[in-house]
Write a protein that holds these residues in place. Structure first.
Motif: not given
Length: 524
Positions: A308-327
């Motif tokens: 549960a935890a690995a699936a959610d925490t790393t997901t959040s970080a990677a989604q933020s990475f995509f946002v950062a790269m577009s910015l």
């Protein structure tokens, strides 16, 4: 007034009568206990203290503002749950690490029990039960073990790249799928079949329930635990409705994949997965017909929380990475230039390139700093009375480390709201004089996250693989104009981007060929 309304009013009145003496006792104890004053904080109301002051939207930002007024340790007077917020790394290290023997307990939440989330050893009190769980987890996820999972991470990362080529409009779902797929294979030796795979959705729903429970009206039951006994039909008992809805989801997430592995081991099929190894050890020790119940529960819980935890925490970080790269397109270009130089056009990145990809490592560090996955970390609890800087901190106090504020401290990280991987680099190497976000983002002291090594390596590989092969741009609206990528984050125990508005395309025809050729070869 009809009879039903009268009964509801009568029940609320009785609950209030029961709660007020308890609140008065806590207020009286607070006012006379100890010779030293409590740490400063916002002035509350009689009996209920700061209950009405507690923010439910991005509380870490509110706490940061309070710390500017009251100092790095602020006291919140909450009935039954006195709380201090730590606003700087200095005080967090002093209390949670240097005094870890008395600051390593956990605040116990009523809603965790109601949702069946109390199986999570990260939420367990500081006890032998917690030590047994952590020992079992650490055995398979320590720094010396996680390299064994590199082939799984590489395979799933490259399958993720192909899904990004085939349906780039589903970035958020693809990101969730890759990390669920990695951890399911490691823990249960199971394959994820797609975005709508039952196990992907189970983990997502279970974590969503936890996030809702920690930030809504459910919090009132934490101050007045007697409320947990009221029926779900009573107005204001949303936490009971939440528990009734999501408890089966949480239990299914924890039990279903583990029970399948248990059947496989019992049938002699064996497994190379973490849960299979745990069960095989129990079978060898206690026999095939009667496993030790306590040890089996530890195995079940350890596997469930890894999933549960690995699936959610790393997901959040990677989604933020995509946002950062577009910015920040300049950051993207610098990272891709390093990848072109180190990896070259004819290969895909892997863990062998880690040491040479200094800027990529810095991008991963800045992602963890810029968009903090657990902004308030996990609350600690004080085991006995303590004194700090002339203030009295009573036994049982909940301790909230404001990780978001620490990672956005302009003294530590100038221009903290900007995404600047360069802040971690000096002379073309990672600068040891700049504090690593990993020392804050994964918690403190004896309760530091034991899954941090797997999470960090998965995030690095994703970032390197995506930037080597794909180009990320802000999405376009229906009018054809660029959508300004949002940095708004959800509020919860885990914080994630509210949306990931990006366009993703292959960097070149050769990059697309590399992805498709590798996946076609791997499937043969």
């Amino acid at each position: 007034m009809n009879r039903t309304h009268f009964r509801i009013s009568e029940m609320i009145f009785c609950l209030t009568l029961c709660a007020l003496p308890f609140a008065f006792f806590l207020w009286l104890r607070r006012s006379v206990k100890g010779r030293l004053p409590l740490p400063p904080g916002p002035k509350g109301y009689p009996f209920i203290g700061n209950m009405l002051d507690m923010p439910t939207v991005t509380p870490w930002k509110v706490f940061q503002e309070w710390c500017k007024v009251y100092g790095d340790v602020i006291y919140l007077d909450l009935p039954g749950r006195p709380t201090i917020v730590l606003g700087s790394v200095k005080v967090a290290v002093e209390l949670l690490e240097k005094r870890s023997s008395i600051y390593s307990d956990r605040a116990v939440f009523v809603t965790d029990k109601l949702l069946s989330w109390d199986f999570n050893f990260a939420f367990m009190p500081y006890s032998q039960t917690w030590r047994n769980h952590r020992r079992a987890f650490h055995q398979y996820f320590n720094q010396g073990e996680v390299h064994k999972y590199h082939p799984i991470q590489v395979r799933e990362c490259r399958a993720f790249l192909q899904r990004m080529l085939d349906s780039p409009e589903n970035i958020a779902q693809h990101v969730r799928q890759i990390y669920t797929a990695i951890i399911l294979k490691i823990v249960y030796d199971m394959e994820v079949t797609g975005m709508n795979c039952e196990y992907v959705l189970l983990a997502q729903e279970a974590m969503m329930a936890l996030n809702i429970a920690r930030v809504t009206e459910a919090s009132w039951v934490e101050y007045l635990p007697i409320l947990k006994h009221i029926p779900s039909w009573v107005p204001g008992a949303r936490f009971k409705k939440l528990a009734d809805r999501f408890r089966p989801v949480v239990e299914t997430m924890r039990d279903k994949p583990f029970n399948q592995i248990k059947r496989d081991v019992a049938n002699g099929k064996g497994s190379s997965s973490v849960s299979g190894k745990l069960l095989k050890r129990l079978q060898d020790r206690f026999g095939e017909t009667e496993l030790n119940q306590e040890q089996e529960e530890i195995a079940r819980n350890v596997a469930g929380i890894a999933y549960a935890a690995a699936a959610d925490t790393t997901t959040s970080a990677a989604q933020s990475f995509f946002v950062a790269m577009s910015l920040y397109p300049d950051v993207q270009r610098k990272a891709q230039a390093e990848l072109d130089r180190v990896v070259g056009p004819d290969r895909l990145p892997d863990f062998n390139h880690l040491d040479e990809l200094v800027y990529i490592q810095a991008v991963a560090l800045e992602t963890m700093r810029w968009a903090v996955v657990t902004p308030l970390a996990n609350p600690h609890r004080l085991l006995r009375d303590d004194e700090f800087n002339g203030f009295f901190i009573p036994k049982g106090t909940t301790v909230l480390p404001n990780a978001w504020a620490m990672l956005h401290d302009p003294d530590e990280y100038p221009d903290p709201d900007e995404f600047k991987p360069e802040r971690f680099i000096k002379d073309e190497q990672l600068d040891p004089n700049v504090r690593s976000p990993l020392s804050i983002a994964f918690g403190f002291g004896r309760r530091i996250c034991p899954g941090r090594h797997l999470s960090g390596s998965s995030l690095f590989l994703t970032i390197a693989s995506v930037l080597h092969t794909l180009s990320i741009q802000p999405a376009l609206g229906q009018d054809g104009k660029t959508i300004d990528p949002s940095t708004m984050m959800s509020t919860g125990i885990i914080s994630s981007p509210k949306c990931v508005p990006c366009i993703v395309n292959p960097r070149s025809a050769n990059a697309e060929h590399l992805i498709r050729h590798w996946n076609s070869t791997a499937s043969e």
